[in-house]
Design a protein around this motif. Structure first.
Motif, PDB file in Angstrom:
ATOM      1  N   LEU A 170       0.819  -1.213   0.000  1.00  0.00           N
ATOM      2  CA  LEU A 170       0.000   0.000   0.000  1.00  0.00           C
ATOM      3  C   LEU A 170       0.853   1.262   0.000  1.00  0.00           C
ATOM      4  O   LEU A 170       0.448   2.307  -0.515  1.00  0.00           O
ATOM      5  CB  LEU A 170      -0.938   0.006   1.218  1.00  0.00           C
ATOM      6  N   LYS A 171       2.048   1.161   0.600  1.00  0.00           N
ATOM      7  CA  LYS A 171       2.911   2.343   0.681  1.00  0.00           C
ATOM      8  C   LYS A 171       3.428   2.776  -0.688  1.00  0.00           C
ATOM      9  O   LYS A 171       3.867   3.912  -0.850  1.00  0.00           O
ATOM     10  CB  LYS A 171       4.080   2.063   1.619  1.00  0.00           C
ATOM     11  N   PHE A 172       3.402   1.853  -1.651  1.00  0.00           N
ATOM     12  CA  PHE A 172       3.940   2.167  -2.971  1.00  0.00           C
ATOM     13  C   PHE A 172       2.856   2.634  -3.942  1.00  0.00           C
ATOM     14  O   PHE A 172       3.168   2.955  -5.084  1.00  0.00           O
ATOM     15  CB  PHE A 172       4.650   0.934  -3.551  1.00  0.00           C
ATOM     16  N   LEU A 173       1.606   2.645  -3.493  1.00  0.00           N
ATOM     17  CA  LEU A 173       0.538   3.145  -4.348  1.00  0.00           C
ATOM     18  C   LEU A 173       0.537   4.668  -4.346  1.00  0.00           C
ATOM     19  O   LEU A 173       1.001   5.306  -3.406  1.00  0.00           O
ATOM     20  CB  LEU A 173      -0.818   2.621  -3.871  1.00  0.00           C
ATOM     21  N   ARG A 174      -0.023   5.240  -5.394  1.00  0.00           N
ATOM     22  CA  ARG A 174      -0.073   6.688  -5.517  1.00  0.00           C
ATOM     23  C   ARG A 174      -1.358   7.209  -4.874  1.00  0.00           C
ATOM     24  O   ARG A 174      -2.096   6.474  -4.221  1.00  0.00           O
ATOM     25  CB  ARG A 174       0.018   7.073  -6.990  1.00  0.00           C
ATOM     26  N   THR A 175      -1.625   8.478  -5.050  1.00  0.00           N
ATOM     27  CA  THR A 175      -2.808   9.092  -4.442  1.00  0.00           C
ATOM     28  C   THR A 175      -4.083   8.478  -5.025  1.00  0.00           C
ATOM     29  O   THR A 175      -4.067   7.854  -6.100  1.00  0.00           O
ATOM     30  CB  THR A 175      -2.813  10.603  -4.694  1.00  0.00           C
ATOM     31  N   ASP A 176      -5.191   8.676  -4.308  1.00  0.00           N
ATOM     32  CA  ASP A 176      -6.465   8.143  -4.785  1.00  0.00           C
ATOM     33  C   ASP A 176      -6.798   8.693  -6.168  1.00  0.00           C
ATOM     34  O   ASP A 176      -7.311   7.959  -7.032  1.00  0.00           O
ATOM     35  CB  ASP A 176      -7.586   8.503  -3.808  1.00  0.00           C
ATOM     36  N   ARG A 177      -6.510   9.949  -6.391  1.00  0.00           N
ATOM     37  CA  ARG A 177      -6.806  10.560  -7.690  1.00  0.00           C
ATOM     38  C   ARG A 177      -5.982   9.897  -8.801  1.00  0.00           C
ATOM     39  O   ARG A 177      -6.507   9.582  -9.879  1.00  0.00           O
ATOM     40  CB  ARG A 177      -6.524  12.057  -7.640  1.00  0.00           C
TER      41      ARG A 177
END
Length: 665
Positions: A170-177
């Protein structure tokens, strides 16, 4: 020896090979297949399409991190199929385990077990013709038992808390947008490959009813090409449709179809390039490189063509099993595929003739109108594509028949005053004979006699007093005036055209030089007194090393001592030229192209630089016949909508746009 290893001490025994547990295997597979929420959405939608769905509804929350729901009306699954679907390497999409003839999106049998290993997965499905639906839940790899459920038809896959079993991901995912935009892009690409399927994408992060719509496309009806065109309009916008030409080519059983934008409509990034191979959206460097190579010198530096290419070939000629996410393919004969794309793009751009997009966009027009609303699509006027470019597809190109190309004698006469050289130098005509000023037609009544591009008399007027009214029916219209001794203003039946005289003539000269090179070599003129040019030793060596290639391009040079080059012949098309300036530019171009470039690419680069020196310069005064001759030659010359550097040669505005600028509508 083991003591040096960071994980093994001298007293420890070497680690033994052991089989990983099923949970670890699935989590490792998930790292390859499910990189981010968009990857999971892609896999689930592909499963829906393979199940024969005609409608796919997708809902996401928080960019897909907390919720992904994909519902379809496909053929559904039985309880037994539900259990098999969450086992690794279990699939219904391979016939007799044939890994060559693959006609489906998914075939590896890794998506559902991989998603179930890192998230909370719920499958609800009702097989076609079954009396009831069944539901199966998987939580971090733990599989439950099928239970009866309520569902009228098809399958609903719900993924909650993606990567909750591997929180580090999860830490490597980008912003929700950013994740939401990636999901929307994945859906658009898939919907492009399946125009007969309806798609909806909604963001339900707020938990408010139906959520916020992100993408919607109803199923397109009609023939494949018609449906594909309608879907492309929805995905890429009407602007892409207006600024594109169709592609159609076939070679050795491989069919290429699609649409590519005109050079002047190129984008600042490559994200508008869509590739579909046998119905599968892919990202392939070979195909993307071939697409850009087909444009050649038509694109300015840093610009990328927008395109949608659909490649259809026998399954045995392409390997779709080379990437876990199935986004890459390998061709048995990549060179042939690349050549097919390059040739198709070049042919389409040549058939488009002078056609170019309007470079002044709605925003610019709005600014010129001091805040007035910019013109809409109904006010746009674009030049039409040449015959053969339409292929019967409405919206891509118009239907004008280009005028016949002027004869060489007529062009020589019309361009007499344009060539930057004294008349005494002469220039080859149709049969190679030199022409003289006496060959130039007498100016029409009302024109003042002008000595070519020499300084005009003080009474010179830039306005044409007796314009050719019949030329207004032609695509680029009739010349009306010259502004700032740089821009030609022409009037058409539906608007006005502004032409950059230097950029336009530069392309015309370049295309004539390329034609001569392809036929019999560029015609040359020997200098009465060879010109010796002093250069840096490195530049001189570079020029002399390419002397044979330069001779093919009409520039004959040889050595004249250290750091000096003797120019003996120059292209006749250029007239009198500045040999020093040409050699300096040629050396720069040869250095930029590099010795490893193909000979044709190096020659064309050199011709482009030389054409710039032999073209009508900004600041040269033109009379009416000269301006109209330039327009007629543009209409008959391929690629004349952009100059050698990829910039537009003209801007076209409709009467509707002009009226909006002055608040008349």
């Amino acid at each position: 020896m083991n003591a040096s290893h960071p994980n093994i001490s001298a007293l420890d025994a070497p680690p033994r090979i052991r089989r990983l547990g099923e949970a670890a295997q699935n989590r490792i597979a998930a790292g390859e297949v499910v990189e981010r929420p968009a990857s999971a959405v892609k896999e689930l939608v592909e499963n829906a399409l393979d199940a024969g769905a005609t409608r796919v509804d997708i809902a996401i929350a928080d960019g897909g991190k907390t919720l992904i729901r994909v519902a379809d009306d496909g053929h559904g699954m039985s309880p037994e199929d539900l259990l098999l679907a969450v086992e690794r390497h279990a699939t219904s999409k391979l016939v007799d385990e044939d890994l060559v003839h693959i006609r489906s999106f998914g075939f590896r049998g890794e998506a559902l077990p991989s998603i179930g290993a890192v998230a909370r997965l719920t499958l609800t499905s009702r097989a076609r013709g079954a009396e009831e639906a069944w539901q199966l839940k998987v939580d971090a790899g733990r599989v439950g038992r099928p239970a009866p459920a309520a569902l009228s038809k098809g399958t609903v896959v719900e993924v909650r808390d993606l990567f909750h079993a591997t929180p580090a991901r999860l830490k490597f995912l980008r912003t929700d947008r950013a994740e939401t935009m990636a999901v929307a892009e994945a859906i658009r690409r898939l919907s492009m490959s399946a125009p007969g399927v309806a798609f909806t994408l909604r963001d339900v992060s707020d938990g408010d009813g139906e959520g916020r719509p992100l993408y919607r496309a109803e199923a397109e009806r009609g023939e494949t090409e018609t449906a594909r065109l309608a879907r492309l309009r929805r995905i890429l916008g009407a602007g892409f449709a207006e600024d594109s030409v169709p592609l159609h080519a076939e070679r050795d059983g491989i069919l290429l179809e699609g649409f590519a934008c005109l050079p002047a409509a190129a984008r600042g990034s490559a994200q508008h390039q869509h590739l579909v191979v046998n119905g599968r959206p892919v990202k392939d460097r070979l195909l993307l490189g071939a697409l850009k190579g087909g444009y050649g010198d038509l694109l300015p530096s840093g610009r990328h063509p927008a395109a949608a290419l659909f490649l259809t070939c026998p399954e045995e000629l392409v390997d779709v099993n080379v990437h876990p996410a199935k986004t890459e393919v390998r061709f048995r004969d990549p060179g042939m595929v690349r050549g097919l794309i390059v040739a198709a793009v070049r042919h389409a751009m040549a058939e488009a003739g002078h056609r170019a997009t309007r470079s002044m966009g709605d925003a610019a027009l709005g600014a010129l109108g001091q805040g007035m609303e910019g013109p809409g699509a109904e006010g746009r006027v674009y030049a039409s594509a040449a015959p053969g470019a339409q292929r019967g597809l409405s919206g891509f190109g118009g239907g004008w028949t280009p005028p016949p190309r002027p004869s060489q004698g007529a062009l020589s006469a019309a361009y007499a005053a344009q060539a930057p050289m004294p008349a005494a130098w002469g220039q080859p005509g149709a049969e190679g004979a030199a022409w003289s000023p006496a060959d130039i037609p007498a100016p029409a009544e009302g024109y003042a006699a002008r000595p070519g591009f020499a300084e005009a008399p003080m009474g010179y007027s830039a306005r044409i007093e007796a314009p050719d009214e019949t030329a207004e029916t032609l695509p680029l219209g009739a010349a009306r005036a010259q502004l700032h001794e740089t821009y030609i203003v022409a009037q058409t039946e539906t608007g006005v055209v502004f032409i950059d005289q230097h950029a336009a003539h530069e392309r015309l000269v370049y295309e004539r030089l390329k034609t001569q090179l392809a036929e019999n070599g560029v015609k040359t003129q020997a200098l009465l007194i060879p010109e010796v040019v002093d250069m840096a030793e490195g530049d001189a060596e570079l020029v002399l090393s390419a002397a044979e290639e330069l001779a093919q391009a009409g520039l004959v040079v040889d050595a004249f001592g250290p750091g000096a080059v003797c120019v003996r012949e120059t292209p006749a098309e250029l007239g009198q030229v500045d040999a020093k300036a040409i050699l300096r530019d040629v050396a720069d171009e040869l250095a930029a192209e590099g010795a490893s470039s193909a000979v044709e690419a190096r020659l064309h680069a050199v011709l482009s630089r030389m054409a710039c020196h032999g073209s009508v310069r900004a600041g040269r005064r033109l009379n009416g016949p000269e301006m109209n001759a330039l327009l007629r030659e543009m209409e008959a010359t391929p690629n004349s909508g952009v100059c050698n550097h990829g910039r537009p040669t003209y801007v076209k505005l409709s009467l509707a746009e002009l009226e909006k600028l002055f608040a008349r509508r």
